[in-house]
Design a protein around this motif. Structure first.
Motif, PDB file in Angstrom:
ATOM      1  N   MET A   1       1.476  -0.977   0.303  1.00 44.13           N
ATOM      2  CA  MET A   1       0.071   0.159  -0.140  1.00 44.13           C
ATOM      3  C   MET A   1       0.970   1.406   0.426  1.00 44.13           C
ATOM      4  O   MET A   1       1.858   1.585   0.955  1.00 44.13           O
TER       5      MET A   1
ATOM      6  N   ILE B   1     -11.793  -1.990   5.326  1.00 46.28           N
ATOM      7  CA  ILE B   1     -12.113  -2.947   3.836  1.00 46.28           C
ATOM      8  C   ILE B   1     -10.346  -2.661   3.774  1.00 46.28           C
ATOM      9  O   ILE B   1     -10.019  -3.027   2.714  1.00 46.28           O
ATOM     10  N   CYS B   2     -10.247  -1.374   3.630  1.00 42.23           N
ATOM     11  CA  CYS B   2      -8.835  -1.028   3.306  1.00 42.23           C
ATOM     12  C   CYS B   2      -7.588  -2.009   3.160  1.00 42.23           C
ATOM     13  O   CYS B   2      -7.012  -2.061   2.019  1.00 42.23           O
TER      14      CYS B   2
ATOM     15  N   CYS C   1      -7.141  -4.916   1.060  1.00 37.29           N
ATOM     16  CA  CYS C   1      -7.528  -4.256  -0.512  1.00 37.29           C
ATOM     17  C   CYS C   1      -6.215  -4.220  -1.046  1.00 37.29           C
ATOM     18  O   CYS C   1      -4.884  -4.204  -0.886  1.00 37.29           O
TER      19      CYS C   1
ATOM     20  N   ALA D   1      -5.380  -2.453  -4.535  1.00 41.78           N
ATOM     21  CA  ALA D   1      -5.684  -1.387  -4.627  1.00 41.78           C
ATOM     22  C   ALA D   1      -4.352  -0.346  -4.674  1.00 41.78           C
ATOM     23  O   ALA D   1      -4.515   0.428  -3.780  1.00 41.78           O
TER      24      ALA D   1
ATOM     25  N   CYS E   1      -4.135   3.330  -4.274  1.00 39.76           N
ATOM     26  CA  CYS E   1      -5.474   4.269  -4.273  1.00 39.76           C
ATOM     27  C   CYS E   1      -4.501   4.714  -3.276  1.00 39.76           C
ATOM     28  O   CYS E   1      -3.772   4.864  -2.538  1.00 39.76           O
TER      29      CYS E   1
ATOM     30  N   ARG F   1      -6.895   6.079  -0.726  1.00 41.28           N
ATOM     31  CA  ARG F   1      -7.932   5.814   0.529  1.00 41.28           C
ATOM     32  C   ARG F   1      -7.484   7.964   1.258  1.00 41.28           C
ATOM     33  O   ARG F   1      -6.936   7.564   2.018  1.00 41.28           O
TER      34      ARG F   1
ATOM     35  N   PRO G   1     -14.300   3.950   3.052  1.00 41.52           N
ATOM     36  CA  PRO G   1     -14.264   4.670   1.890  1.00 41.52           C
ATOM     37  C   PRO G   1     -16.106   4.321   1.252  1.00 41.52           C
ATOM     38  O   PRO G   1     -16.517   3.599   1.825  1.00 41.52           O
TER      39      PRO G   1
ATOM     40  N   GLN H   1     -14.910   5.405  -4.455  1.00 40.47           N
ATOM     41  CA  GLN H   1     -13.701   5.741  -4.145  1.00 40.47           C
ATOM     42  C   GLN H   1     -13.258   4.179  -4.740  1.00 40.47           C
ATOM     43  O   GLN H   1     -11.680   4.132  -5.434  1.00 40.47           O
ATOM     44  N   CYS H   2     -13.745   3.634  -4.605  1.00 41.13           N
ATOM     45  CA  CYS H   2     -13.182   1.715  -4.146  1.00 41.13           C
ATOM     46  C   CYS H   2     -12.868   1.302  -5.610  1.00 41.13           C
ATOM     47  O   CYS H   2     -11.909   1.009  -6.254  1.00 41.13           O
TER      48      CYS H   2
ATOM     49  N   ALA I   1     -10.416   3.215  -8.202  1.00 36.71           N
ATOM     50  CA  ALA I   1      -9.295   2.625  -7.625  1.00 36.71           C
ATOM     51  C   ALA I   1      -9.258   1.018  -8.510  1.00 36.71           C
ATOM     52  O   ALA I   1      -7.897   0.707  -8.902  1.00 36.71           O
ATOM     53  N   HIS I   2     -10.158   0.036  -8.165  1.00 40.33           N
ATOM     54  CA  HIS I   2      -9.844  -0.848  -8.919  1.00 40.33           C
ATOM     55  C   HIS I   2      -9.911  -0.715 -10.256  1.00 40.33           C
ATOM     56  O   HIS I   2      -9.076  -1.563 -10.613  1.00 40.33           O
TER      57      HIS I   2
ATOM     58  N   PRO J   1     -13.989  -3.954  -2.949  1.00 39.46           N
ATOM     59  CA  PRO J   1     -13.420  -5.430  -1.496  1.00 39.46           C
ATOM     60  C   PRO J   1     -14.711  -5.399  -1.100  1.00 39.46           C
ATOM     61  O   PRO J   1     -14.926  -6.292   0.067  1.00 39.46           O
TER      62      PRO J   1
HETATM   63  S1  SF4 Z   1      -9.790   0.972  -2.894  1.00 36.14           S
HETATM   64 FE1  SF4 Z   1     -11.145   0.861  -2.094  1.00 36.14          FE
HETATM   65  S2  SF4 Z   1     -10.764  -0.395  -0.317  1.00 36.14           S
HETATM   66 FE2  SF4 Z   1      -8.980  -0.239  -1.904  1.00 36.14          FE
HETATM   67  S3  SF4 Z   1      -7.122   1.046  -0.427  1.00 36.14           S
HETATM   68 FE3  SF4 Z   1      -8.673   2.314  -1.674  1.00 36.14          FE
HETATM   69  S4  SF4 Z   1     -10.695   3.414  -0.648  1.00 36.14           S
HETATM   70 FE4  SF4 Z   1      -9.770   1.447   0.365  1.00 36.14          FE
END
Ligand code: SF4
Length: 309
Positions: A177, A232-233, A236, A238, A241, A243, A258, A262-263, A266-267, A301
């Motif tokens: 991360m 959640i993060c 993950c 991604a 991200c 975050r 999040p 946003q998720c 990022a995905h 996620p």
């Molecule tokens: S994609 Fe969502 S779960 Fe993954 S780091 Fe970013 S905010 Fe967090």
């Protein structure tokens, strides 16, 4: 651990991220506050990032800035910057990294010009200023835009260049991360001499401070800014991200939770990076130390929470 101190030199210091700074009235941080801020950074062994307004600082301020190791974040058009900020789409050339703050619509419309800019700057960070406004149709468009930009990045790599576009190339290079770190690895000192989690918290609500130069830092529930406490993060990958804890507060009212938007954004970037990495590798050895990015069957996620251990 705290590593960075962001110092907003003026009430009109440029935004470099998701938040807006609508202040028009120039008001410099008082010189004694700047000196104390620099002293705090020195005592705490922090790397200082000065955020500039769009006018030249008085000589006395420049001397204080130059008295410590730092980097300079300045609006595009200014000299002697480490990072240049462009607000709203425009074509730019620079020999330092550029942050392009645009809306999703600007990205969708100017995709081809942005691809050309990749050859004109050492690094381009696209910051979307309306992530929270993505709808289902925008996700589809974003996916296509990322695929289009990927083809251009791939061509540049095949030509022997090394373009950097945060949305696509960061995830390929990471092994863990690498989020913004506001409230955890970085804090912000505002012109009023108070500390904030990041500039966004200051500009949104001046009363939301986390301490001041006189009494030091006092971040309430500071563990909540850490990845380990983000339910959640922490599941993950991604890793690129941001975050963004400010966006989290704005959209879910929780620092460590999040929004779906946003998720998914990022995905989509993560998955586009996966494809890009595979495509570049078809032309020869590339980042041999990095493993392939796994294929996944979700974009948020939170949808896989049943599988978390
Ligand atoms: S994609 Fe969502 S779960 Fe993954 S780091 Fe970013 S905010 Fe967090």
């Amino acid at each position: 651990m705290l590593q960075y101190l962001i110092i907003l030199l003026d009430e009109t210091s440029t935004s470099f991220c998701h938040y807006e700074n609508a202040n028009q009235e120039r008001k410099l941080m008082p010189l004694d506050v700047l000196k104390e801020g620099v002293r705090f950074g020195m005592m705490e062994n922090l790397m200082i990032q000065f955020v500039y307004p769009d006018y030249e600082l008085p000589q006395a301020y420049q001397e204080v800035v130059e008295s410590i190791d730092h980097s300079k974040i300045k609006p595009y058009g200014q000299e002697d910057a480490d990072v240049l900020i462009v607000n709203g789409f425009q074509k730019v050339k620079a020999d330092v990294p550029v942050v392009l703050r645009i809306t999703k619509q600007e990205l969708f419309v100017h995709q081809e010009e942005i691809a050309v800019m990749l050859g004109d700057v050492p690094r381009l960070n696209v910051v979307l200023t309306d992530v929270e406004a993505f709808a289902e149709a925008d996700f589809e468009t974003y996916k296509k835009v990322l695929a289009g930009l990927s083809s251009e990045v791939e061509k540049l790599y095949v030509d022997g260049k090394s373009p950097q576009l945060n949305l696509l190339t960061d995830r390929m290079m990471l092994s863990q991360m690498n989020n913004c770190g506001a409230g955890d690895t970085s804090i912000t000192l505002a012109p009023n001499g108070k500390f904030y989690v990041c500039p966004a918290f200051y500009y949104e609500n001046e009363a939301d401070s986390i301490g001041d130069l006189e009494h030091g830092l006092g971040i309430k529930n500071k563990q909540l800014y850490k990845l380990e406490y983000a339910p959640i993060c922490r599941h993950c990958d991604a890793w690129q991200c941001k975050r963004c804890v400010w966006l989290n507060c704005k959209t879910t009212l929780e620092v460590n939770t999040p929004s779906h938007e946003q998720c998914v954004v990022a995905h989509l970037e993560r998955n586009a990076s996966r494809e890009l990495l595979r495509s570049i590798r078809q032309h020869g050895t590339f980042l041999p130390e990095r493993e392939e990015i796994k294929e996944i069957d979700y974009l948020d996620p939170f949808d896989k929470r049943d599988t978390w251990q």
